[in-house]
Design a protein around this motif. Structure first.
Motif, PDB file in Angstrom:
ATOM      1  N   THR A  68       0.828  -1.224   0.020  1.00 32.26           N
ATOM      2  CA  THR A  68      -0.065  -0.083   0.117  1.00 32.26           C
ATOM      3  C   THR A  68       0.929   1.232   0.124  1.00 32.26           C
ATOM      4  O   THR A  68       2.070   1.257   0.093  1.00 32.26           O
ATOM      5  N   ASN A  69       0.069   2.490  -0.144  1.00 31.22           N
ATOM      6  CA  ASN A  69       1.133   3.746  -0.453  1.00 31.22           C
ATOM      7  C   ASN A  69       1.908   4.109   0.862  1.00 31.22           C
ATOM      8  O   ASN A  69       2.963   4.612   0.855  1.00 31.22           O
ATOM      9  N   ASP A  70       1.259   3.809   1.907  1.00 30.70           N
ATOM     10  CA  ASP A  70       1.843   4.264   3.310  1.00 30.70           C
ATOM     11  C   ASP A  70       2.967   3.314   3.767  1.00 30.70           C
ATOM     12  O   ASP A  70       3.695   3.552   4.781  1.00 30.70           O
ATOM     13  N   GLN A  71       3.153   2.187   2.967  1.00 28.27           N
ATOM     14  CA  GLN A  71       4.506   1.289   3.060  1.00 28.27           C
ATOM     15  C   GLN A  71       5.532   1.771   2.540  1.00 28.27           C
ATOM     16  O   GLN A  71       6.759   1.107   2.218  1.00 28.27           O
ATOM     17  N   ASN A  72       5.574   2.991   1.722  1.00 26.78           N
ATOM     18  CA  ASN A  72       6.870   3.437   1.015  1.00 26.78           C
ATOM     19  C   ASN A  72       7.391   4.518   1.981  1.00 26.78           C
ATOM     20  O   ASN A  72       6.722   5.446   2.386  1.00 26.78           O
TER      21      ASN A  72
END
Length: 845
Positions: free
Chosen positions: A244-248
Motif C-alpha cells: 500500500t502507499n503508506d508502506q513507502n
C-alpha cells in the motif's frame, strides 16, 4: 640578462643531447631562440605563454615566416611594432572541442556524462562511447565533466586545443563516498540509471523525456519501472510489489515526508529543479534506513557550492514555479524554490480534468444534486524549499534544509428554502507537511568520515465541514510529528571494502481528533513512540563481485521490544554478459494509515495516520527475498527478477475494504509473489523498452470468512511499453502505453443484494474481491524542444497528453443501497483521467 643567458644555455643543452626538431618544446624557449637568431625582443605576459608547447618548423624560416607560423599554430597574436619589438597577446577567439569520458576502473566510455561550460548554459552529454563535442567555446573557458559515482573534473578549453590526440581522453576517478556505482548509465531514458546494488537512480539534471510527462515528476517517473505502479494512477497511492502507499518510506534530504502529492495525488509535491537525484529501493535496503516495508524513495537536493548565479522559472496549465541557486561567497550558498497553482486565477482544460478526477467521489460532487442548491469550490496548492550550504573547508560541510507543502480546499454550499431564504455554509480542508533538516559531514582523512544529521517533520490534515441541511459542524484533525537524530561513521579500508556503523533516535507522535456540534461529540487520541536503533553494514566490491551485508537493531522503549533486521544485497557477474543477484531484508513500520469511507475529510482525503500500540495495531513487519539474472550486450539490457514478500501485522482498517469487512477490525498479513521482466534497447538517438510484471497478492485474516482472498491491489498482469526518439539534438519525442489487469472488487450477493439490520439497510456482499473491473489501458505522448536563448540561458517547451485515446478506465467499483429501492443496490464506478493535455514553458539561466 642572466635569466636570458640561462635560458639560451638550457636550450643549447637540449639540442646537444639530441632533441629532435619534430618534438614539442616550450614556447618560451623557442621565443628566446628567435630573439637570439633575429636580434628582436618579444613583449608578453609570462602567464600567456606558460605551459604552451610548439613543434619547431622542420625548415629554416625568415622572421616574417616564423611569425606567420606562430600565429597559425598558437592561440596568440604576434604583431611587429618596429624592427626591434614584437608584442604577444592572447586572441579572444572560440574553438571546437572533442573529448572521450572514461572510467578509471574499466577504461570504458561513460554514457550520459555531463559536460558543462562553467558560467554559461552551454553543455552536452557523452554518447554510448563516452564521446562528446562542443562548438564555439571561448578559449579561456573552464569545463566541468561530471558523472554520478565519479569525482568531477575541471579542465580548460585550451587543454583541448593543445591536445594533439584528436578527441582528448578524460579519465574520471570513482568517488569512494558513493554507496554503489552505476551499472547501467541509460535506463529507459537519459537520467534514469541502474546502480550495481539494483537500486534505480533518477538524475533530474540529465533527465530526458517519458510518455505523457512535461517535467521529471519524481513519483510519476518511477511508475515506468517493473513492480511499481498505481492502481488508481495517483502518486499518493504508489504500490510497490503489492504494498500500500503508506508502506513507502519517502525521504527528502533525510527528512521523512508523510505527504507526497498535490491535487490529492495527481501531481508530485516535490519540485524536481533543485532535486539532484532520487534513489528507489525495492529490496536489499541499506541498514541505514528503517520504515517503509515496501520501498524506500530517497530524494537528494543539489549539494555543491558553485560560483555561478543560476536559476529558472516556468509555468504549465496547472502551476508556475521558480528556483534560484545563489552563491553568497566561495564557502556559502543558498538554494531556494517555490511553486504555486495558477488555477484560482483562470481555469484550464487540464485543471478541469484533474478537478473532476480528484473530487468525483466526494461531497463536492455529491451535494450539488440537492434541490435548490448551489456550490462553489476553490482549490489552491503550493510548495517551497530552501537550503543553506556552508563549506567550512575541504573537510567539513554543513547543510540546513526546509520544505513546505500545502493543499487548501474551500467549499461553499448555498440552499434556498420555500420562503426564498438562502443559507450559505462554508467548509474547508487543508493539508500541510513541513520539514526541517540539517547535517554536518566531516571527512577526517581519506578513509574515515562521519555524518551527524537531524530532522523534524510535521504533517497536518484539518477539515471543517458545516452542513446546510442539519446545521451540523464536523471538524477533523490528523497530526503527525516526528523528530530524528542520526550519527553515521564510514571507514574505507581500500577502494574495494567499506564499513558503516551508526545510531539513530526517532520520536513520533500522532494525534487524531473528531468533534461534532449536533449532537455534541468529541474524541481526541494521541500516541507517542520512541525508537533507538543501531545499524552496521559492510560493502565489498571487487572485479565481478558486489556484496552488501548489514543488520539493524530497533528497540521500542514503550513496548520494551527489540527487533533485529538483517539486510543482504549480492551481485555476481558470471561473464561479460550475464550476472546473478540476490537480495533480502527484514523491515518494520510503526506508522500506518487507516481508511474511512464514512465521509472522512469532506470525502476527499479519507486516509489518516495512526501509530502502532502493539495491541489492536501491531508493528508491521516484512520479510522479502528476491533473485534475478541480468543480461547486457551492447545496446540490449534484459532483467528478470522473482520476488517473495510477506507483511505481517496489517490492520483491516487500513486496507479500504468495500465489502462485508468494511466496518470490522482484524489483524492479518498479505503475501505477494511474482516475476518482473524488463527489456531495454538504448542507442544514441533512441530508447525503447518493454516491462512486464506478474504477481499474486493475497490477504490472510484468520478471523474472517473466507480467511484468504485476493488483495485490493492484486494486479496479476502489468505491462509498460515505451519509445523515445531524439529527432534533433534539441527535439525529443516519447510515446508509451500502460496496460494492467483491473482492480479487484466485491459484488453484492445476486439472490439477496441488501440486508436489513434494525432499521438500516446495508449491501450484502458476495465473496470478497472475487471480481475484477475491466483492464486498465492508457496511451501517452510527449514532445520536448530546447533552444539556447542566449549563450548563458535556454528556453524549453514541453507538451504532453495523457490518455491520448480517451479510454474510459474504471479504477474502482463499489456499491450502495438504492435510496429509492432498499432491496437493490447502485453500482458506483470511479473513473481515471480522460484525455488530458498539458504544456510547459521554462526559462533557465
Amino acid at each position: 640578462m642572466e635569466v636570458r643567458h640561462w635560458l639560451i644555455g638550457l636550450y643549447l643543452l637540449i639540442v646537444s643531447t639530441g632533441f629532435s626538431q619534430n618534438q614539442q618544446i616550450p614556447l618560451a624557449d623557442y621565443l628566446t631562440t628567435i630573439e637570439t637568431t633575429f636580434n628582436v625582443k618579444f613583449s608578453y605576459a609570462v602567464n600567456d605563454v606558460t605551459n604552451i608547447y610548439i613543434t619547431k618548423p622542420s625548415e629554416t624560416l625568415d622572421l616574417k615566416s616564423t611569425l606567420d607560423y606562430l600565429n597559425a599554430n598558437t592561440l596568440l597574436n604576434f604583431k611587429t611594432i618596429d624592427k626591434r619589438y614584437i608584442t604577444v597577446s592572447v586572441l579572444e577567439k572560440t574553438i571546437s572541442i572533442c573529448g572521450i569520458v572514461l572510467s578509471d576502473e574499466t577504461n570504458q566510455g561513460l554514457l550520459g556524462a555531463s559536460i558543462i561550460v562553467n558560467n554559461t548554459y552551454l553543455g552536452t552529454s557523452s554518447d554510448n562511447n563516452g564521446q562528446f563535442s562542443l562548438n564555439d567555446i571561448p578559449l579561456q573557458a573552464t569545463i566541468t565533466i561530471s558523472y554520478l559515482g565519479f569525482k568531477d573534473q575541471i579542465i580548460t578549453a585550451r587543454a583541448f586545443f593543445d591536445s594533439q590526440q584528436g578527441c582528448k581522453p578524460i579519465t574520471l576517478l570513482v568517488d569512494n563516498q558513493m554507496l554503489s556505482e552505476v551499472l547501467i548509465t541509460k535506463y529507459l531514458t537519459t537520467g534514469l540509471q541502474k546502480l550495481i546494488d539494483g537500486n534505480i537512480l533518477l538524475n533530474t539534471e540529465q533527465f530526458g523525456i517519458l510518455p505523457g510527462l512535461i517535467a521529471p515528476d519524481i513519483l510519476q517517473s518511477i511508475q515506468v519501472l517493473p513492480g511499481i505502479e498505481s492502481v488508481n494512477e495517483s502518486v499518493a497511492n504508489i504500490n510497490v510489489r503489492g504494498g500500500t502507499n503508506d508502506q513507502n518510506l519517502i525521504l527528502w534530504d533525510g527528512i521523512k515526508m508523510y505527504h507526497s502529492g498535490h491535487f490529492f495525488g495527481l501531481i508530485s509535491a516535490y519540485n524536481p529543479n533543485l532535486t539532484n537525484k532520487v534513489i528507489v529501493t525495492k529490496n536489499g535496503t541499506s541498514s541505514q534506513y528503517s520504515d517503509g516495508v515496501s520501498s524506500t524513495i530517497n530524494m537528494f537536493t543539489k549539494d555543491k557550492i558553485t560560483n555561478t548565479f543560476s536559476g529558472g522559472a516556468g509555468a504549465n496549465l496547472i502551476s508556475a514555479d521558480a528556483f534560484l541557486e545563489i552563491p553568497i561567497s566561495k564557502k556559502l550558498a543558498l538554494h531556494i524554490s517555490g511553486r504555486r497553482s495558477i488555477t484560482d486565477a483562470f481555469s484550464t482544460p487540464t485543471y478541469d480534468n484533474y478537478f473532476e478526477r480528484s473530487f468525483q467521489d466526494s461531497d463536492i460532487n455529491i451535494n450539488p444534486n440537492l434541490d435548490n442548491s448551489t456550490t462553489q469550490s476553490d482549490f489552491v496548492f503550493y510548495d517551497y524549499t530552501a537550503k543553506v550550504l556552508f563549506d567550512l573547508n575541504d573537510k567539513h560541510q554543513f547543510r540546513a534544509n526546509i520544505i513546505g507543502i500545502n493543499n487548501n480546499l474551500d467549499y461553499t454550499e448555498s440552499i434556498t428554502d420555500s420562503n426564498t431564504t438562502t443559507s450559505t455554509k462554508s467548509s474547508n480542508l487543508t493539508q500541510d507537511n513541513l520539514g526541517y533538516g540539517g547535517n554536518w559531514n566531516a571527512q577526517w582523512n581519506d578513509a574515515f568520515s562521519t555524518t551527524v544529521s537531524g530532522s523534524y517533520s510535521q504533517y497536518n490534515v484539518d477539515a471543517s465541514d458545516l452542513r446546510v441541511q442539519t446545521n451540523q459542524r464536523l471538524t477533523q484533525a490528523n497530526e503527525v510529528s516526528e523528530t530524528s537524530l542520526q550519527l553515521k561513521t564510514e571507514y574505507n579500508f581500500n577502494t574495494n571494502l567499506s564499513f558503516i556503523n551508526g545510531y539513530q533516535f526517532n520520536e513520533i507522535g500522532i494525534l487524531n481528533q473528531t468533534t461534532v456540534t449536533v449532537p455534541s461529540y468529541s474524541k481526541t487520541k494521541k500516541d507517542v513512540l520512541l525508537n533507538h536503533a543501531f545499524f552496521t553494514e559492510v560493502q565489498y566490491h571487487k572485479n565481478n563481485t558486489y556484496l552488501r551485508l548489514g543488520a539493524r537493531a530497533n528497540y521500542f522503549q514503550k513496548f520494551d521490544q527489540l527487533l533485529i533486521e538483517p539486510r543482504l544485497n549480492v551481485r555476481q557477474k558470471l561473464s561479460n554478459q550475464f550476472a546473478i543477484k540476490l537480495e533480502g531484508e527484514f523491515k518494520n513500520q510503526t506508522a500506518t494509515q487507516i481508511v474511512d469511507f464514512q465521509d472522512d475529510f469532506l470525502g476527499v482525503e479519507n486516509r489518516r495516520w495512526i501509530l502502532a500500540d502493539n495491541q489492536s495495531i501491531p508493528i508491521s513487519k516484512s520479510k522479502q527475498a528476491s533473485f534475478g539474472i541480468d543480461y547486457k550486450q551492447r545496446k540490449l539490457t534484459l532483467d528478470l527478477t522473482s520476488f517473495y514478500k510477506v507483511v505481517h501485522g496489517i490492520s483491516a482498517r487500513n486496507q479500504g475494504f468495500y465489502n462485508n469487512f468494511q466496518y470490522l477490525n482484524a489483524i492479518g498479513n498479505y503475501t505477494s509473489k511474482g516475476v518482473e521482466f524488463l527489456a531495454n534497447i538504448t542507442a544514441d538517438r533512441f530508447s525503447t523498452w518493454l516491462s512486464y510484471t506478474y504477481s499474486i497478492n493475497d490477504y490472510q485474516f484468520d478471523s474472517f470468512t473466507p480467511s484468504v482472498f485476493p488483495n485490493n491491489v492484486d494486479i496479476r498482469h502489468s505491462v509498460s511499453l515505451g519509445f523515445n526518439y531524439n529527432v534533433l539534438q534539441n527535439l525529443q519525442l516519447s510515446v508509451g502505453s500502460v496496460w494492467h489487469s483491473g482492480q479487484p472488487y466485491t459484488n453484492p450477493l445476486a439472490s439477496n443484494p441488501t440486508v436489513q439490520i434494525n432499521t438500516n439497510y446495508y449491501v450484502n456482499y458476495d465473496q470478497p474481491n472475487s471480481k475484477n473491473v475491466d483492464p486498465f489501458f492508457r496511451l501517452d505522448a510527449s514532445i520536448n524542444y530546447d533552444f539556447n536563448f542566449t549563450k548563458d540561458s535556454k528556453l524549453s517547451f514541453r507538451a504532453g497528453v495523457k490518455n491520448v485515446t480517451n479510454h474510459h478506465n474504471t479504477i474502482n467499483r463499489y456499491f450502495e443501497v438504492d435510496p429509492e429501492d432498499t432491496n437493490n443496490t447502485i453500482q458506483i464506478d470511479n473513473k481515471s483521467l480522460g484525455l488530458t493535455p498539458n504544456a510547459s514553458l521554462r526559462y533557465s539561466f
